[in-house]
Design a protein around this motif. Structure first.
Motif, PDB file in Angstrom:
ATOM      1  N   MET A 104       0.832  -1.173   0.000  1.00  0.00           N
ATOM      2  CA  MET A 104       0.000   0.000   0.000  1.00  0.00           C
ATOM      3  C   MET A 104       0.886   1.249   0.000  1.00  0.00           C
ATOM      4  O   MET A 104       1.891   1.311   0.691  1.00  0.00           O
ATOM      5  CB  MET A 104      -0.909   0.011   1.232  1.00  0.00           C
ATOM      6  CG  MET A 104      -1.642   1.319   1.384  1.00  0.00           C
ATOM      7  SD  MET A 104      -3.132   1.304   2.307  1.00  0.00           S
ATOM      8  CE  MET A 104      -3.008   1.622   3.892  1.00  0.00           C
ATOM      9  N   ALA A 105       0.505   2.213  -0.763  1.00  0.00           N
ATOM     10  CA  ALA A 105       1.236   3.474  -0.826  1.00  0.00           C
ATOM     11  C   ALA A 105       1.133   4.194   0.523  1.00  0.00           C
ATOM     12  O   ALA A 105       0.109   4.139   1.193  1.00  0.00           O
ATOM     13  CB  ALA A 105       0.669   4.356  -1.928  1.00  0.00           C
ATOM     14  N   THR A 106       2.198   4.865   0.905  1.00  0.00           N
ATOM     15  CA  THR A 106       2.222   5.619   2.157  1.00  0.00           C
ATOM     16  C   THR A 106       1.239   6.780   2.121  1.00  0.00           C
ATOM     17  O   THR A 106       0.516   7.026   3.087  1.00  0.00           O
ATOM     18  CB  THR A 106       3.640   6.165   2.419  1.00  0.00           C
ATOM     19  OG1 THR A 106       4.545   5.058   2.465  1.00  0.00           O
ATOM     20  CG2 THR A 106       3.708   6.950   3.711  1.00  0.00           C
ATOM     21  N   SER A 107       1.223   7.498   1.007  1.00  0.00           N
ATOM     22  CA  SER A 107       0.352   8.656   0.892  1.00  0.00           C
ATOM     23  C   SER A 107      -0.089   8.850  -0.543  1.00  0.00           C
ATOM     24  O   SER A 107       0.492   8.292  -1.466  1.00  0.00           O
ATOM     25  CB  SER A 107       1.048   9.927   1.411  1.00  0.00           C
ATOM     26  OG  SER A 107       2.252  10.146   0.721  1.00  0.00           O
ATOM     27  N   SER A 108      -1.117   9.651  -0.681  1.00  0.00           N
ATOM     28  CA  SER A 108      -1.633  10.026  -1.994  1.00  0.00           C
ATOM     29  C   SER A 108      -1.650  11.545  -2.042  1.00  0.00           C
ATOM     30  O   SER A 108      -2.145  12.189  -1.106  1.00  0.00           O
ATOM     31  CB  SER A 108      -3.040   9.481  -2.209  1.00  0.00           C
ATOM     32  OG  SER A 108      -3.036   8.074  -2.131  1.00  0.00           O
ATOM     33  N   ILE A 109      -1.124  12.103  -3.102  1.00  0.00           N
ATOM     34  CA  ILE A 109      -1.025  13.547  -3.225  1.00  0.00           C
ATOM     35  C   ILE A 109      -1.758  13.984  -4.481  1.00  0.00           C
ATOM     36  O   ILE A 109      -1.624  13.374  -5.539  1.00  0.00           O
ATOM     37  CB  ILE A 109       0.443  14.015  -3.284  1.00  0.00           C
ATOM     38  CG1 ILE A 109       1.188  13.610  -1.995  1.00  0.00           C
ATOM     39  CG2 ILE A 109       0.540  15.525  -3.455  1.00  0.00           C
ATOM     40  CD1 ILE A 109       1.878  12.313  -2.066  1.00  0.00           C
ATOM     41  N   THR A 151      -2.692  13.028   1.503  1.00  0.00           N
ATOM     42  CA  THR A 151      -3.461  12.207   2.436  1.00  0.00           C
ATOM     43  C   THR A 151      -2.617  11.019   2.862  1.00  0.00           C
ATOM     44  O   THR A 151      -2.069  10.296   2.017  1.00  0.00           O
ATOM     45  CB  THR A 151      -4.771  11.725   1.789  1.00  0.00           C
ATOM     46  OG1 THR A 151      -5.519  12.873   1.367  1.00  0.00           O
ATOM     47  CG2 THR A 151      -5.592  10.897   2.760  1.00  0.00           C
ATOM     48  N   HIS A 152      -2.508  10.826   4.166  1.00  0.00           N
ATOM     49  CA  HIS A 152      -1.813   9.668   4.724  1.00  0.00           C
ATOM     50  C   HIS A 152      -2.766   8.487   4.614  1.00  0.00           C
ATOM     51  O   HIS A 152      -3.842   8.487   5.231  1.00  0.00           O
ATOM     52  CB  HIS A 152      -1.435   9.941   6.183  1.00  0.00           C
ATOM     53  CG  HIS A 152      -0.736   8.817   6.835  1.00  0.00           C
ATOM     54  ND1 HIS A 152      -1.363   7.983   7.731  1.00  0.00           N
ATOM     55  CD2 HIS A 152       0.538   8.379   6.718  1.00  0.00           C
ATOM     56  CE1 HIS A 152      -0.495   7.079   8.151  1.00  0.00           C
ATOM     57  NE2 HIS A 152       0.671   7.301   7.545  1.00  0.00           N
ATOM     58  N   ASN A 153      -2.389   7.503   3.802  1.00  0.00           N
ATOM     59  CA  ASN A 153      -3.318   6.416   3.492  1.00  0.00           C
ATOM     60  C   ASN A 153      -3.644   5.534   4.691  1.00  0.00           C
ATOM     61  O   ASN A 153      -4.732   4.976   4.760  1.00  0.00           O
ATOM     62  CB  ASN A 153      -2.796   5.590   2.321  1.00  0.00           C
ATOM     63  CG  ASN A 153      -2.845   6.369   1.028  1.00  0.00           C
ATOM     64  OD1 ASN A 153      -3.651   7.274   0.850  1.00  0.00           O
ATOM     65  ND2 ASN A 153      -1.951   6.041   0.107  1.00  0.00           N
ATOM     66  N   GLY A 154      -2.741   5.410   5.637  1.00  0.00           N
ATOM     67  CA  GLY A 154      -2.997   4.574   6.803  1.00  0.00           C
ATOM     68  C   GLY A 154      -4.031   5.146   7.758  1.00  0.00           C
ATOM     69  O   GLY A 154      -4.793   4.414   8.373  1.00  0.00           O
ATOM     70  N   SER A 155      -4.051   6.480   7.872  1.00  0.00           N
ATOM     71  CA  SER A 155      -4.941   7.113   8.850  1.00  0.00           C
ATOM     72  C   SER A 155      -6.046   7.947   8.228  1.00  0.00           C
ATOM     73  O   SER A 155      -7.039   8.244   8.885  1.00  0.00           O
ATOM     74  CB  SER A 155      -4.128   8.022   9.771  1.00  0.00           C
ATOM     75  OG  SER A 155      -3.611   9.121   9.038  1.00  0.00           O
TER      76      SER A 155
END
Length: 134
Positions: free
Chosen positions: A1-6, A17-21
Motif C-alpha cells: 500500500m502506498a504511504t500517501s496520496s497527493i 493524504t496519509h493512506n494509513g490514517s
C-alpha cells in the motif's frame, strides 16, 4: 500500500493524504515563489520533518529505556538557496528541560543528530542544531 496520496488542488496547492490514517494536509508555494504562503510549503515540510524525526527517535529511546524525556520544543529556520532553488540550511534551536543524567543527555543528542531524516537529507544541506538545556 502506498504511504500517501497527493493531489494537485489548484493555484500551487497540493493535498496530501496519509493512506494509513486518512489524515491530510495542504501545501502551498511560498510567497517568494509565486504562492500565497497560506500553508506549509513542501520545503517547509522537509525542514520540519528533521526536527519531528529528531524528537520522535529521542522519544522512542526514552520509552524503551523507561526514561522521562522532559519538556522539549524547538524553533526552526529554513534557509533557501538559488540556482538551483533548494534548501541551503536548517537551523534548529532546541529548548530542553530535563532531569536526565549527562550520560543519557549525550546519548539522546547523538540519537537525534543521527535520525533517519538527518541521514536522508543531501549532505550539502547544513544542519545546524543547538541544544539549550534549561
Amino acid at each position: 500500500m502506498a504511504t500517501s496520496s497527493i493531489k494537485y488542488v489548484h493555484l500551487l496547492k497540493t493535498k496530501a493524504t496519509h493512506n494509513g490514517s486518512g489524515n491530510s494536509l495542504i501545501t502551498d508555494a511560498p510567497v517568494d515563489n509565486n504562492g500565497e504562503g497560506a500553508y506549509f510549503s513542501p520545503t517547509d515540510l522537509a525542514a520540519t520533518s528533521l526536527a519531528s524525526c529528531m524528537f520522535t527517535v529521542m522519544g522512542i529511546y526514552a520509552d524503551q529505556n523507561k526514561l522521562e524525556l522532559g519538556e522539549i520544543n524547538c524553533d526552526l529556520q529554513k534557509e533557501m538557496a538559488a540556482n538551483p532553488r533548494r534548501i541551503k540550511a536548517i537551523t534548529i534551536d532546541i529548548n530542553w528541560k530535563t532531569n536526565l543524567s549527562e550520560d543519557e543527555i549525550q546519548k539522546l543528542k547523538k540519537i537525534a543528530l543521527n535520525c533517519p531524516v538527518a541521514k536522508s537529507l543531501h549532505p550539502d544541506i547544513e544542519q545546524n542544531v543547538t541544544f539549550n538545556l534549561l
